[in-house]
Design a protein around this motif. Sequence first.
Motif, PDB file in Angstrom:
ATOM      1  N   GLY B  21       0.778  -1.107   0.125  1.00 57.75           N
ATOM      2  CA  GLY B  21       0.121   0.027   0.132  1.00 57.75           C
ATOM      3  C   GLY B  21       0.955   1.262   0.150  1.00 57.75           C
ATOM      4  N   PHE B  22       1.890   1.309   0.872  1.00 56.39           N
ATOM      5  CA  PHE B  22       2.854   2.297   0.755  1.00 56.39           C
ATOM      6  C   PHE B  22       3.663   2.686  -0.520  1.00 56.39           C
ATOM      7  CE2 PHE B  22       7.189   3.642   1.425  1.00 56.39           C
ATOM      8  CZ  PHE B  22       7.115   4.866   1.972  1.00 56.39           C
ATOM      9  N   PHE B  23       3.768   1.600  -1.316  1.00 53.80           N
ATOM     10  CA  PHE B  23       4.511   1.787  -2.569  1.00 53.80           C
ATOM     11  C   PHE B  23       3.601   2.375  -3.389  1.00 53.80           C
ATOM     12  CE2 PHE B  23       7.954  -1.868  -1.721  1.00 53.80           C
ATOM     13  CZ  PHE B  23       8.703  -0.796  -1.416  1.00 53.80           C
ATOM     14  N   ILE B  24       2.172   1.876  -3.449  1.00 50.96           N
ATOM     15  CA  ILE B  24       1.241   2.380  -4.293  1.00 50.96           C
ATOM     16  C   ILE B  24       0.865   3.821  -4.233  1.00 50.96           C
ATOM     17  CG2 ILE B  24      -1.229   2.317  -4.841  1.00 50.96           C
ATOM     18  CD1 ILE B  24      -1.102  -0.569  -4.186  1.00 50.96           C
ATOM     19  N   ILE B  25       0.960   4.405  -2.758  1.00 51.42           N
ATOM     20  CA  ILE B  25       0.850   5.709  -2.607  1.00 51.42           C
ATOM     21  C   ILE B  25       1.938   6.557  -3.088  1.00 51.42           C
ATOM     22  CG2 ILE B  25       0.990   7.467  -0.576  1.00 51.42           C
ATOM     23  CD1 ILE B  25      -0.610   5.664   1.161  1.00 51.42           C
ATOM     24  N   CYS B  26       3.178   6.003  -2.931  1.00 54.57           N
ATOM     25  CA  CYS B  26       4.385   6.698  -3.491  1.00 54.57           C
ATOM     26  C   CYS B  26       4.130   6.937  -5.073  1.00 54.57           C
ATOM     27  CB  CYS B  26       5.477   5.872  -3.524  1.00 54.57           C
ATOM     28  SG  CYS B  26       6.202   5.984  -1.704  1.00 54.57           S
ATOM     29  N   ILE B  27       3.730   5.846  -5.747  1.00 49.87           N
ATOM     30  CA  ILE B  27       3.512   5.872  -7.184  1.00 49.87           C
ATOM     31  C   ILE B  27       2.372   6.975  -7.370  1.00 49.87           C
ATOM     32  CG2 ILE B  27       2.560   4.459  -9.234  1.00 49.87           C
ATOM     33  CD1 ILE B  27       3.941   2.156  -7.856  1.00 49.87           C
ATOM     34  N   LEU B  28       1.418   6.979  -6.846  1.00 48.91           N
ATOM     35  CA  LEU B  28       0.318   7.754  -7.044  1.00 48.91           C
ATOM     36  C   LEU B  28       0.723   9.321  -6.980  1.00 48.91           C
ATOM     37  CD1 LEU B  28      -2.717   6.129  -5.229  1.00 48.91           C
ATOM     38  CD2 LEU B  28      -2.437   6.296  -7.544  1.00 48.91           C
ATOM     39  N   LEU B  29       1.472   9.483  -6.003  1.00 49.61           N
ATOM     40  CA  LEU B  29       2.222  10.747  -5.621  1.00 49.61           C
ATOM     41  C   LEU B  29       2.890  11.277  -6.731  1.00 49.61           C
ATOM     42  CD1 LEU B  29       3.420  11.063  -1.966  1.00 49.61           C
ATOM     43  CD2 LEU B  29       1.392  12.440  -2.733  1.00 49.61           C
ATOM     44  N   LEU B  30       3.686  10.365  -7.455  1.00 56.24           N
ATOM     45  CA  LEU B  30       4.512  10.836  -8.561  1.00 56.24           C
ATOM     46  C   LEU B  30       3.564  11.148  -9.702  1.00 56.24           C
ATOM     47  CD1 LEU B  30       7.321   7.890  -8.884  1.00 56.24           C
ATOM     48  CD2 LEU B  30       7.343  10.255  -7.974  1.00 56.24           C
ATOM     49  N   ILE B  31       2.355  10.507  -9.906  1.00 57.10           N
ATOM     50  CA  ILE B  31       1.492  10.711 -10.938  1.00 57.10           C
ATOM     51  C   ILE B  31       0.748  12.068 -10.636  1.00 57.10           C
ATOM     52  CG2 ILE B  31      -0.595   9.864 -11.954  1.00 57.10           C
ATOM     53  CD1 ILE B  31       0.439   7.163 -11.564  1.00 57.10           C
ATOM     54  N   ALA B  32       0.384  12.164  -9.471  1.00 51.82           N
ATOM     55  CA  ALA B  32      -0.464  13.378  -9.171  1.00 51.82           C
ATOM     56  C   ALA B  32       0.487  14.668  -9.299  1.00 51.82           C
ATOM     57  CB  ALA B  32      -1.053  13.050  -7.674  1.00 51.82           C
ATOM     58  N   ASP B  33       1.811  14.476  -9.050  1.00 47.85           N
ATOM     59  CA  ASP B  33       2.563  15.407  -9.159  1.00 47.85           C
ATOM     60  C   ASP B  33       2.569  16.491 -10.662  1.00 47.85           C
ATOM     61  OD1 ASP B  33       4.461  17.130  -7.892  1.00 47.85           O
ATOM     62  OD2 ASP B  33       5.952  16.479  -9.414  1.00 47.85           O
ATOM     63  N   PHE B  34       2.176  15.641 -11.554  1.00 49.57           N
ATOM     64  CA  PHE B  34       1.942  16.392 -13.042  1.00 49.57           C
ATOM     65  C   PHE B  34       0.838  17.386 -12.882  1.00 49.57           C
ATOM     66  CE2 PHE B  34       4.518  12.589 -14.159  1.00 49.57           C
ATOM     67  CZ  PHE B  34       5.743  13.371 -14.810  1.00 49.57           C
ATOM     68  N   SER B  35      -0.157  17.012 -12.379  1.00 48.89           N
ATOM     69  CA  SER B  35      -1.574  17.657 -12.302  1.00 48.89           C
ATOM     70  C   SER B  35      -1.671  18.933 -11.329  1.00 48.89           C
ATOM     71  CB  SER B  35      -2.580  16.794 -12.057  1.00 48.89           C
ATOM     72  OG  SER B  35      -2.608  16.497 -10.452  1.00 48.89           O
ATOM     73  N   VAL B  36      -0.332  19.232 -10.602  1.00 48.26           N
ATOM     74  CA  VAL B  36      -0.495  20.281  -9.627  1.00 48.26           C
ATOM     75  C   VAL B  36       0.083  21.603 -10.227  1.00 48.26           C
ATOM     76  CG1 VAL B  36       0.775  21.010  -7.394  1.00 48.26           C
ATOM     77  CG2 VAL B  36      -0.522  18.763  -7.827  1.00 48.26           C
ATOM     78  N   PRO B  37      -0.269  22.444 -10.160  1.00 46.95           N
ATOM     79  CA  PRO B  37       0.101  24.010 -10.863  1.00 46.95           C
ATOM     80  C   PRO B  37       1.236  24.338  -9.878  1.00 46.95           C
ATOM     81  CG  PRO B  37      -2.109  24.359  -9.807  1.00 46.95           C
ATOM     82  CD  PRO B  37      -1.803  22.960  -9.864  1.00 46.95           C
ATOM     83  N   LYS B  38       2.385  24.790 -10.265  1.00 50.94           N
ATOM     84  CA  LYS B  38       3.479  24.782  -9.628  1.00 50.94           C
ATOM     85  C   LYS B  38       3.811  26.445  -9.556  1.00 50.94           C
ATOM     86  CE  LYS B  38       4.530  20.664  -8.746  1.00 50.94           C
ATOM     87  NZ  LYS B  38       5.899  19.914  -9.467  1.00 50.94           N
ATOM     88  N   HIS B  39       4.237  26.928  -8.283  1.00 57.46           N
ATOM     89  CA  HIS B  39       4.827  28.378  -8.180  1.00 57.46           C
ATOM     90  C   HIS B  39       5.699  28.286  -7.172  1.00 57.46           C
ATOM     91  CE1 HIS B  39       2.125  28.233  -4.638  1.00 57.46           C
ATOM     92  NE2 HIS B  39       1.192  27.661  -5.366  1.00 57.46           N
ATOM     93  N   GLY B  40       6.854  27.602  -7.261  1.00 56.69           N
ATOM     94  CA  GLY B  40       7.771  27.643  -6.304  1.00 56.69           C
ATOM     95  C   GLY B  40       8.750  28.858  -6.360  1.00 56.69           C
ATOM     96  N   ASP B  41       9.320  28.967  -5.399  1.00 51.27           N
ATOM     97  CA  ASP B  41      10.257  30.295  -5.287  1.00 51.27           C
ATOM     98  C   ASP B  41      11.557  30.197  -6.315  1.00 51.27           C
ATOM     99  OD1 ASP B  41       8.852  32.189  -3.511  1.00 51.27           O
ATOM    100  OD2 ASP B  41       9.415  30.244  -1.975  1.00 51.27           O
TER     101      ASP B  41
END
Lengths: 600, 82
Positions: B21-41
Amino acid sequence: MINAIPPAAIFIIGALLVPLFRGRMKSAFLLAVPVLGLINLISIPEGSHWATTFMGLQLTVLKIDRLSLIFGYIFHIISFITLLYALKMRNDVEYAAGMAYAGSALGVIFAGDLFTLFCFWEMMTVSSVLLIWARKTESSLAAGFRYVVVHIIGGVILLFGILMYATEKGSLDLGYIGLDGLASYLIFIGVGINCAWPLLHSWLSDAYPEATIAGAVFLSAFTTKTAVYVLARTFPGADPLIWIGALMAAFPIFYAVIENDLRKVLAYSLINQVGFMVVGIGIGTDLSINGAVAHAFNDILFKALLFMSMGAVMFRTGKINATDLGGLYKSMPLTCAFCIVGAASISAFPLFSGFVSKSMVMSASAKEGFTAVWFILLFASAGVFHHAGIKIPFFAFFSHDSGLRVKEAPFNMLLAMGITAFLCVFIGSFPGYLYGLLPYPVDYVPYTASHVMAQLQLLFFSALAFTLLMLSGIYPAEIRAVNLDADWFYRKGARAFMWFVTNPMTKVSAKVTRIVFDAIPSSLAQASKNPLSVIKIASDTVLLQFAIPEKRDEIKARIKREKEIFPGDIIKHWPIGSVILWAILFLLIYLLIYYAYNIR
Amino acid sequence: MKEEKTHFFDKPENVKNFIRGFFIICILLLIADFSVPKHGDFYWEDIPQFYAAYGLVACIVLVLVSKYVLRRLVKRREDYYD
């Protein structure tokens, strides 16, 4: 105007009254003191109270503004929680010392001048060491002595700084000092010792794990946080603090990874968290100071929660080394759950308190362009999750089953941990309440999609690293060992000093004793039997050096004869006339000295 | 003697599922990262998976340095100071 009661006074008087109560009355009294204190604090208007003059200098015992007020609130809250946690300890020394310690910390926070600050600063040292000694083990006694010595040295440095500062400025007012001149640097370092700066930090990792169960919770809250407060008050924007803080955040996590004593792991992570605050103060913008203060507030709560959960484990099992623990989630599920809340908070998981304050410091360092510091802090954020977030709960409650089957922690401990856990989650979920207390207006939004995603990725992949290293067997096994730290310098240094004193120094001193008390008096005594003969021998010896070769044998023979017959008969060689001559000579010398002194 | 209740992590399949389950969450986080608008410093904050990579590498480096460098330098017997 009627003066308000200083918050410190309530706790210090409370500490003195502790022995008067028994049984349930004592429990009620212990809990009533911080509650009364908080009510009193809320009722005091901002501004200066208890102003007086001392030797021509203006003193202000109680001064309240927004910066001191937020520290005042959290100190009252944590005192209540810790006293609740300690109710079953039944140890008056711990109660009284804890209260006096909290009181003197409040005295520092609300001091309006440097003299008052110094007095409470020293009271903190004296009361806090009792929390270490109350453990009553040989190692806690020794660690307590080392703790006291370090803090007394720090106090003396601070006192010198304050005295020089007061002489230069003609004022003791506590306010912005800034790094300018020797006095300010002495104050800076004096405060830095209590702040556990790198190389000045080892009193903390040395002594805190030796404290009593509740003592460690008290200690984790006050000493370093008052130092953070004083830095925020007197040295905001001091550049060296940025790098000092970054170092503090980074180096302890390496130690924490290999440390076996779980309370010592927490002590190292305490230094690591204070590092974030110090960086925030060093940057010195409104955002970063707010971040430092907010993080101090949150850290007091989640660090106390972690120390309380480890204390509960110690209370039930009597053990604290990772090598002896494991599998306790079976018998202490609630303690385990509270520990995980504390771990999530210190790791800055979204919805937990660390998330809303640590990110302010991170963001401020990015906005001011401290790229390297930002990277170090990010490393420290990942690292703190690794050692405090995962290691503490994992080795205590999961890992290999140690076979320990104990009772769940007592109700009062669970309640204290529960309240703290609730506050951690509440602040993390509704940061507006905390932000409303901060010294400067807050224009910061922690919960943005990109920030949450960034933090989740950072933490989960730190956890992934832990998991992979565990599964592959690379993760360092817990080993019973001592890991050398900066205290090596004075622990071994003191031993080297003692060796130096007992070996070379005693030999020198024996020699000095022999010469001064033995050789010189006996030769003087010998000489006094016939001083004139001594002079004759001496003059013949001098004469021998200058004599022509033909005369030498004759003089040598004379010296030999004179030595043989010593002390001998004075009259034989020295007619009375020459004695008188010598007397006149000495009188003349005396006269000359007399004139030389009086002519001036 | 009373048989002790079996706890969650006593069963190896539970541990396995937990890690899975933990590995699956990690993979999901990698995928979800593309859908987040970035505004880093900083610009590198906007690189996809920057934080995941940093977290993973930082912690591996942390453990390896602690184990192979620091422990070698500072580890002493438990009675070193006695």
